[in-house]
Motif scaffolding. Structure first.
Motif, mmCIF file in Angstrom:
data_model
loop_
_atom_site.group_PDB
_atom_site.id
_atom_site.type_symbol
_atom_site.label_atom_id
_atom_site.label_comp_id
_atom_site.label_asym_id
_atom_site.label_seq_id
_atom_site.Cartn_x
_atom_site.Cartn_y
_atom_site.Cartn_z
ATOM 1 N N SER A 472 0.838 -1.197 0.000
ATOM 2 C CA SER A 472 0.000 0.000 0.000
ATOM 3 C C SER A 472 0.876 1.252 0.000
ATOM 4 C CB SER A 472 -1.001 -0.005 1.159
ATOM 5 O OG SER A 472 -0.437 0.446 2.344
ATOM 6 N N GLU A 473 2.067 1.154 0.620
ATOM 7 C CA GLU A 473 2.986 2.294 0.599
ATOM 8 C C GLU A 473 3.481 2.539 -0.835
ATOM 9 O OE1 GLU A 473 4.325 5.388 2.613
ATOM 10 O OE2 GLU A 473 3.215 3.777 3.585
ATOM 11 N N ALA A 476 0.714 4.104 -2.817
ATOM 12 C CA ALA A 476 0.524 5.507 -2.447
ATOM 13 C C ALA A 476 1.611 6.364 -3.074
ATOM 14 C CB ALA A 476 0.532 5.650 -0.926
ATOM 15 N N ARG A 477 2.834 5.854 -3.084
ATOM 16 C CA ARG A 477 3.928 6.630 -3.668
ATOM 17 C C ARG A 477 3.751 6.799 -5.168
ATOM 18 N NH1 ARG A 477 9.202 5.451 -0.110
ATOM 19 N NH2 ARG A 477 8.039 5.725 1.801
ATOM 20 N N ASP A 480 1.324 9.470 -5.569
ATOM 21 C CA ASP A 480 1.922 10.782 -5.298
ATOM 22 C C ASP A 480 2.791 11.233 -6.464
ATOM 23 O OD1 ASP A 480 0.701 10.896 -2.922
ATOM 24 O OD2 ASP A 480 2.473 10.550 -1.686
ATOM 25 N N GLN A 481 3.530 10.278 -7.018
ATOM 26 C CA GLN A 481 4.419 10.617 -8.125
ATOM 27 C C GLN A 481 3.609 11.075 -9.331
ATOM 28 O OE1 GLN A 481 7.773 10.666 -7.711
ATOM 29 N NE2 GLN A 481 7.696 11.737 -9.664
ATOM 30 N N ALA A 484 2.450 14.509 -8.667
ATOM 31 C CA ALA A 484 3.538 15.477 -8.819
ATOM 32 C C ALA A 484 3.811 15.730 -10.301
ATOM 33 C CB ALA A 484 4.793 14.959 -8.124
#
Lengths: 595, 182
Positions: A472-473, A476-477, A480-481, A484
């Motif tokens: 899940s991390e 999520a990253r 986020d990427q 961004a």
């Protein structure tokens, strides 16, 4: 006899299935209150299309699918919607989600045109229907994978880039305690195989294999009988009982010898897999026009009366627990099996699993301890949903708390047990130290979170929880990427737009100056001439304007009007005369004024 | 002796020509390091680093002007990534840095007077509206940079922290007890 294959690893936990197969499926009584979540499937939550106070009928659409991966949600019975809002649901986070509260009126009144549950839809033949229309009906009937992943079935039935050779019907049901698919196959085999034929028709699949673990001889016999009765050429295959043999990729491996490559889908190797209960609900939806309103749920574990019940979706867990008559030393409930199931939050605060540890697996080492000294817990109000295949009442006697974890000794037992042929000890190492790119290199996303590694771990390390955390991390990253990158794109476009606007302004200014210069090329040669030209041009413009402003109402006048005009003109001339005579004697006037 | 000199000189000329040709043919526009640094930065374009946007900050880091610990939205993890990329030591944030939860801007539409100052400040065009018309935040595009908060003459913009919902929930780092050594 079909050649069967083996997948790597696997474990043999005690089955504990016979407790709940002693009696048949019973229909649960109508609850006094239903809580129907709008997110009962993978993908986007459905959008509510009813309002508080609305009276709804059984089978009425209350949640409209939104987006590509989504499914419909229906009223499980007739009654009144009394609330739409966030309510606790079965989710590892323990967070609430949007639900509709339905108070049944007890009349079980169906929506018009939907057939009552006994009669077939008249004049409907799926073989003469467009598969796209059938998929639409499945989507609007809320048919999702009932094996636990609740992925919308209509999407799995879309034609892909590769022809489907094999349709696999998954009746393996490998997890201990759960018997809902077993009982469904024993009692409703005919409908399951007819549903399978519909799915086969939509996929245009060649062969159909029905995989059932060999610890369910009665289900195998019932399914074989149903296949023979209907004259289908499906093959019912008894597969060896091993956990997790009911996982789609593992069952495909056992039945066909094919391995789904990392990062690919079964359809990429020409195989599609559906749970038996999904085939059953697809049949009910297409042949009877019945949306998914109920499912079979096993209540077992620390109960007096372990059995399978057909419950309406939205029924509180407490009602089912009451039917099963949970024993007094029950200290928690699990939704799903003991390997992959979810501990349910209890409504007294004390033993509520925190978000940090509400993780799978009671046979497995636990990250968060539960209060074990609590007796007589009030059962939970969490609703049963499409993903709920089983409720296990758990106690310290049934599932003793795992001993405290010890450091990893790299004994490799987890790697031996891993059905996905991964190296859990390395994945654990990378997840623990948050080296996510390395975890991904070691194929973390091929992990099916079955818990076999944690089950065999002699150090009792909650491995699966680390993998869930890392997955899940990473997701999520990635999100986020993407956000961004999107923001960068928008920012750069904004900069570009400013630059462009500036340039356009400058160009406009330059163009205007250029045009002004070209309009008067003689100006620089002789300023006096230019001035004269300007004056002439102005006079010409004034003349044009005067001509334009000539009165247009002087044509076609009557004699009387012309006489009037003449009279006015005469008066005007007279006034002019008077004015002139006054001008000739200005002194009198000015003197008079100055005094 | 002479032939050896000629051979060496010949090789030197040929290699020089190859190098000269590839310097022109495979010329890299801009500094590729800036792109790599820019890819790590969170693109909030908030200017908290003291540079007008993420790319200017990336350029400043690449040229050695700026430190790697000036980006609060990137968090400590961002510093770790920059340190890895540049081969320098990790540096914690300075004392004055406040790490805030991720937020999105919210316009109180009852108070908005339609002055357009906020969307002139928004670096990612995440505010919709027109002069003397009500403005609103496009929440999905907002990076939470807070640049719109200060210009608002009626203080109608507030930063709302993003709450944890089912859709954005993450599994937490497992915490469990280790057995005591005997």
């Amino acid at each position: 006899m079909r050649t069967l294959y083996q997948f790597h690893g696997g474990i043999h936990p005690p089955g504990n299935k016979e407790q709940s197969t002693q009696s048949g499926i019973a229909r649960a009584p109508l609850p006094s209150r239903l809580v129907i979540p709008f997110r009962q499937h993978a993908g986007e939550a459905a959008k509510p299309i009813v309002r508080v106070g609305d009276r709804v009928l059984k089978g009425q659409l209350i949640g409209m699918p939104v987006g590509f991966i989504s499914s419909a949600v229906h009223a499980s019975t007739s009654g009144t919607i009394t609330a739409i809002g966030a309510q606790p649901i079965a989710h590892p986070s323990g967070l609430p989600d949007l639900c509709a509260t339905l108070i049944p009126d007890g009349r079980e009144e169906w929506i018009p045109h939907a057939a009552p549950s006994t009669s077939l839809r008249t004049g409907f033949d799926y073989r003469n229907s467009d598969p796209a229309e059938l998929r639409r009906q499945l989507r609007m009937s809320g048919v999702v994978g009932l094996g636990g992943a609740v992925f919308p079935s209509d999407i799995k039935l879309r034609p892909g880039n590769r022809k489907i050779d094999t349709l696999i019907l998954n009746g393996a049901e490998c997890e201990p305690y759960i018997t809902c698919d077993d009982m469904l196959m024993r009692e409703r085999a005919a409908e399951i195989v007819q549903g399978a034929e519909m799915l086969r028709f939509m996929l245009e699949a060649g062969e159909v294999l029905i995989g059932i673990e060999d610890n369910k001889p009665q289900a195998i016999a019932a399914m074989r009988q149903a296949v023979a009765d209907n004259g289908f050429s499906f093959e019912v295959v008894a597969v060896p009982t091993i956990y997790p043999g009911g996982s789609a990729k593992q069952l495909i491996r056992v039945l066909t010898g094919l391995e789904v490559p990392s990062g690919k889908l079964p359809t990429d190797i020409g195989v599609q897999c559906f749970n038996v209960a999904t085939a059953y609900s697809a049949y009910r939806a297409l042949a009877h026009g019945e949306p998914v309103l109920s499912r079979i749920v096993t209540i077992t574990g620390n109960v007096r009366r372990a059995q399978n019940f057909e419950v309406l979706l939205g029924t509180p867990v407490r009602d089912l627990v009451a039917l099963g008559e949970a024993l007094p030393d029950t200290d928690r409930y699990l939704m799903g099996g003991p390997m992959m199931g979810l501990p349910l939050p209890l409504q007294h605060g004390g033993a509520e699993p925190s978000g940090a540890g509400g993780a799978a697996g009671q046979l497995l080492p636990q990250a968060a301890g539960f209060a074990s000294n609590v007796s007589q817990l009030p059962p939970t109000d969490i609703p049963l949903v499409k993903a709920s295949n089983c409720i296990i009442a758990a106690s310290g006697r049934l599932f003793p708390p795992a001993p405290p974890a010890l450091p990893c000794i790299r004994c490799m037992r987890c790697a031996e047990a891993c059905p996905a042929d991964l190296q859990p000890m390395d994945l654990f190492w990378f997840s623990q130290s948050k080296e996510f790119d390395k975890a991904q290199q070691f194929s973390l996303f091929d992990c099916i979170e079955c818990g076999a590694c944690s089950y065999v771990c002699p150090s009792h390390i909650p491995l699966v929880q680390y993998f869930q955390f890392a997955k899940s991390e990473i997701r999520a990253r990635e999100h986020d990427q993407q956000a961004a990158d999107h923001a960068r794109e928008r920012h750069e476009f904004r900069e570009y737009r400013f630059e462009r606007e500036k340039q356009e302004k400058a160009e406009k200014l330059a163009a205007r100056e250029q045009a002004a210069k070209q309009a008067q090329p003689a100006a620089s040669a002789n300023p006096a001439d230019a001035m004269q030209q300007k004056i002439q041009a102005a006079i010409a413009r004034a003349r044009e304007q005067a001509a334009a402003s000539q009165p247009k109402n002087t044509d076609h006048l009557t004699a009387q009007q012309q006489a009037e005009i003449a009279e006015i003109e005469a008066r005007r001339a007279h006034i002019h005369e008077l004015a002139k005579s006054a001008d000739e004697a200005p002194d009198n006037h000015s003197e008079g004024r100055s005094q | 002796m002479l032939s050896a000199l000629l051979v060496m000189a010949g090789i030197a000329i040929v290699l020089g020509a190859v190098l000269g040709f590839s310097a022109i043919k495979f010329r890299v526009e801009g500094n590729p390091l800036v792109d790599k640094i820019d890819a790590i930065l969170p693109q909030t374009q908030c200017g908290q680093c003291g540079y007008p946007g993420c790319r200017p900050y990336a350029e400043a880091i690449a040229s050695g002007e700026a430190d790697i610990n000036r980006c609060p939205p990137g968090g400590e993890e961002g510093i770790h990534k920059l340190a890895d990329l540049l081969g320098v030591e990790f540096k914690p944030f300075g004392g004055g840095t406040v790490l805030k939860p991720k937020s999105v801007a919210f316009i109180d539409e009852n108070l908005c007077i339609g002055c357009t100052l906020c969307f002139q400040a928004c670096p990612v065009d995440a505010i919709a509206g027109a002069a003397k018309q009500m403005h609103t935040i496009i929440a999905s595009e907002c990076t939470g940079c807070e640049l719109c908060v200060a210009p608002c003459p009626v203080d109608c913009i507030s930063m709302v922290p993003i709450t944890e919902k089912i859709a954005n929930w993450k599994w937490k780092y497992p915490v469990y007890t280790l057995a005591q050594a005997k």
